[in-house]
Structure formats: structure tokens, C-alpha cells
Design a protein around this motif. Structure first.
Motif, PDB file in Angstrom:
ATOM      1  N   GLU A 258       0.850  -1.184   0.000  1.00  0.00           N
ATOM      2  CA  GLU A 258       0.000   0.000   0.000  1.00  0.00           C
ATOM      3  C   GLU A 258       0.890   1.239   0.000  1.00  0.00           C
ATOM      4  O   GLU A 258       1.614   1.481   0.959  1.00  0.00           O
ATOM      5  N   SER A 259       0.827   2.040  -1.062  1.00  0.00           N
ATOM      6  CA  SER A 259       1.743   3.156  -1.228  1.00  0.00           C
ATOM      7  C   SER A 259       1.364   4.362  -0.371  1.00  0.00           C
ATOM      8  O   SER A 259       0.190   4.662  -0.179  1.00  0.00           O
ATOM      9  N   LYS A 262       1.332   8.036  -3.528  1.00  0.00           N
ATOM     10  CA  LYS A 262       0.475   7.900  -4.721  1.00  0.00           C
ATOM     11  C   LYS A 262      -0.061   9.226  -5.251  1.00  0.00           C
ATOM     12  O   LYS A 262      -0.801   9.240  -6.231  1.00  0.00           O
ATOM     13  N   ARG A 285       2.344   3.561  -7.904  1.00  0.00           N
ATOM     14  CA  ARG A 285       1.070   2.860  -8.036  1.00  0.00           C
ATOM     15  C   ARG A 285       0.500   2.578  -6.649  1.00  0.00           C
ATOM     16  O   ARG A 285       1.245   2.362  -5.680  1.00  0.00           O
ATOM     17  N   GLU A 286      -0.814   2.595  -6.538  1.00  0.00           N
ATOM     18  CA  GLU A 286      -1.482   2.549  -5.238  1.00  0.00           C
ATOM     19  C   GLU A 286      -1.129   1.312  -4.428  1.00  0.00           C
ATOM     20  O   GLU A 286      -1.004   1.380  -3.203  1.00  0.00           O
ATOM     21  N   ASN A 287      -0.972   0.181  -5.109  1.00  0.00           N
ATOM     22  CA  ASN A 287      -0.670  -1.049  -4.371  1.00  0.00           C
ATOM     23  C   ASN A 287       0.823  -1.373  -4.353  1.00  0.00           C
ATOM     24  O   ASN A 287       1.219  -2.507  -4.085  1.00  0.00           O
TER      25      ASN A 287
END
Length: 362
Positions: A258-259, A262, A285-287
Motif C-alpha cells: 500500500e503506497s 500515490k 502505483r497505489e498497491n
């Protein structure tokens, strides 16, 4: 008289022959003993090489390093009662994959995914040399990476790099770790690192001029001083521990699935000052690294190179390389050398083959 003469001559010859044979026998024994003691392989010192491929400082993949040595890059030395595994890499030469930097480094033969990971790497080591030359304004000058987590997929970015860096004339150097964002989108040119100090300074502390150095860190680590790291990834979180006698133990955690980077507004100040001015201003990237196979690396990944700082003021050191002449670089101190005393790896049963990474990069 004649009989005595006849008898004495054979006795003289026999005695002389026996002395010669005995001398030859002793020489042979000494030679055999020397031969028997000549080679202690790294796999006898740290018996975990089935889990790795060894990349050498000439860019080649030596594969499994059991019962293997290379006198230019990978061998053992004895110091007192301790055997050490030596990883050595010049400032310039043939490199592995797309990197600008040489390395003598182990790369894990399997990869694992952070969300389901339960994987661990530990090491006790000492850095014996970093490059004697480089541009002090370049953050990577005089540094070596001694442990990593690397992605085998996507952009092949690095959620962890553990550095040692020491400026010329300083007694103590700095140990710090980096997180590199897993850049959103297909263009990886905007990627950047965020550096965290362990002992001494972080990556961003540089000289004001090419040969002007910042203050020496008070709590730094000297060349030849032992320290240890432990890297564990479990349930998507990276846990880091660093210890060294006489220094405060340090621990850190970082979420790999989990970034926190972002959005543009989340780019930290350090990055805004160090990377954004040269166009490295991407978001993550968000993940983060959730969808990518990751693997450990360990060794001497020399961060000082001969590339012009005009290309990239953070990564191109402008150091002396003697046209890639390894012997000359070693003679003049233009190399990185790291000795490992112990190391271990734990690989979760969920890990899978990392063959694809080597197919792409060898």
C-alpha cells in the motif's frame, strides 16, 4: 685399503640418497599440506548457496556458487580464527542487466510476493573499501549497496537498498537504506528513492564542490567495523533491524503493498530537493509492489561509476575507471569490497522460480 674404499663409496651414496629422499619427502609433505590448505570455498563459510545465483564483477552469471571462487571478485580470506567471504567490484567493467554499475552479488533463485511472504535475510559484514575517487556532489559517490530487495517483474525496481558510504579523508562512513517507488504507469523515468539514515547521514548529504566533503558523521561506521542487518517481509510489511557493537540498534518498517506516495503532494521534501530538479518526479502505483515477485540480493553492488555527472547528478559519479582496467582500479583503490562473516536466508514455501529475471538480464 681398496676394500675399505670400495665399501665406503656405496655407503656414502646410500646415506646421501636417503637424505635427498627424506628431504624430498618433507618437501612433498609441506607441499601437500599447503595444497590441502589452499582453498576454503565461500560455501564452506556460509552454506546457503543453493538459494542463489552469483553475479560477478564482469557482468557474468556464475550460477550456483557452491565450491566456487574467482580471485578477482569472489573468494575467502582468513583473519585470525574467522573466515570471511569477499565480494569485490571495480568502478567500471561489464555490468549485469541494464545497470550502469558493476556488482559481485548474490541474487535469489526464487521470488516471492509481499502479500503472502514470510521470507527473511540476515547478514553480518564489514565494508573494507569504497572508491577512492568520485564527485562529492553526486549522492552515489563513494558508496556500495550491501543488501537489497529487488523486483523481478514490471519495472524491476527496488523496494530496498542498504548502503554504506564514506567520503575520502573521513574515518567514519554512513549506513542508510532506500525505498524506491514502484512508478505508476509504463514510464519508469520518473522513479526516485527515499533515503533513511541508520548510522550517520542519509544519501542526500553531499559535498558543496567536487572535492569538498560534508562533516564526518559522529555516529558512523568505520571501514572494517562489523555490523549486521535483518530483513524480514511478512504479510506485506518489510521489517528492518540493524545492529553494531557500540552503536544504537535501529528498527524500521515499510508497507510494500500500500503506497504512501500515490499523489504528487505526498512526495517528501528530500525527494523534492534531490530528484525532482532532474525530472524524477513520478508517483507510485497505489498497491506499490503487491503484484510483483520480489527477491533478495546480497554482496557488493558498487554505486560509484565513471559516468559523467552531467548525465545524472545523483547516480553518475565521474570516478576514475582507467578505461575499465580492473587491475589498475584495484591498485588505485577504485573499487568496492565487502566481507561477510555470516548470513542466512529463509524462503517461504510459497516462493516460485525466479528464472525469468535471469533470462531477461543475463
Amino acid at each position: 685399503m681398496n676394500k675399505k674404499t670400495i665399501i665406503l663409496i656405496p655407503l656414502f651414496i646410500v646415506v646421501g640418497t636417503l637424505l635427498i629422499l627424506n628431504s624430498c619427502s618433507n618437501t612433498s609433505k609441506k607441499s601437500d599440506k599447503k595444497e590441502a590448505q589452499k582453498t576454503v570455498y565461500a560455501s564452506e563459510v556460509i552454506p546457503f548457496f543453493n538459494d542463489w545465483n552469483l553475479i560477478l564483477g564482469d557482468g557474468s552469471n556464475a550460477g550456483n556458487a557452491n565450491d566456487f571462487e574467482h580471485k578477482d571478485f569472489f573468494y575467502t580470506v582468513n583473519q585470525g580464527e574467522t573466515n570471511w567471504v569477499v565480494f569485490k567490484a571495480p568502478n567500471a567493467g561489464d555490468t549485469h542487466g541494464t545497470s550502469n554499475n558493476t556488482r559481485t552479488e548474490l541474487a535469489q533463485a526464487k521470488k516471492w510476493y509481499p502479500a503472502t511472504a514470510d521470507d527473511k535475510l540476515t547478514a553480518t559484514l564489514k565494508v573494507m573499501n569504497v572508491s577512492a575517487t568520485g564527485d562529492a556532489r553526486v549522492a552515489a559517490s563513494y558508496s556500495v549497496v550491501i543488501g537489497q530487495i529487488h523486483s523481478a517483474d514490471g519495472h524491476e525496481n527496488e523496494p530496498l537498498k542498504i548502503f554504506y558510504k564514506k567520503f575520502p579523508g573521513h574515518t567514519k562512513g554512513s549506513v542508510f537504506w532506500h525505498y524506491e517507488i514502484n512508478t505508476a504507469g509504463d514510464d519508469n523515468s520518473g522513479r526516485w528513492d527515499y533515503s533513511t539514515a541508520i548510522w550517520g547521514h542519509d544519501f542526500s548529504v553531499v559535498g558543496s564542490e567536487e572535492n569538498t566533503y560534508p562533516d564526518e558523521p559522529e555516529d558512523g561506521i568505520e571501514l572494517g567495523e562489523e555490523f549486521s542487518y535483518e530483513v524480514e517481509v511478512k504479510d506485506g510489511v518489510m521489517n528492518l533491524k540493524f545492529t553494531s557493537e557500540g552503536h544504537e540498534a535501529k528498527s524500521f518498517t515499510k508497507n510494500l503493498i500500500e503506497s504512501e506516495y500515490k499523489t504528487t503532494s505526498a512526495i517528501p521534501k528530500q525527494t523534492q530537493e534531490l530528484f525532482v530538479p532532474i525530472g524524477q518526479d513520478g508517483i507510485e502505483r497505489e498497491n506499490a509492489y503487491a503484484d510483483e515477485g520480489l527477491f533478495f540480493k546480497l554482496g557488493s553492488y558498487n554505486q560509484t561509476n565513471g559516468k559523467s555527472p552531467e548525465i545524472n547528478k545523483n547516480w553518475c559519479s565521474g570516478a576514475e575507471t582507467y578505461g575499465g582496467d580492473i587491475k589498475k582500479q584495484y591498485e588505485t583503490g577504485n573499487y568496492a569490497e565487502v566481507w561477510f562473516k555470516t548470513a542466512s536466508i529463509y524462503v517461504n514455501d510459497a516462493a516460485v522460480s525466479n528464472k525469468g529475471y535471469f533470462t531477461k538480464n543475463d
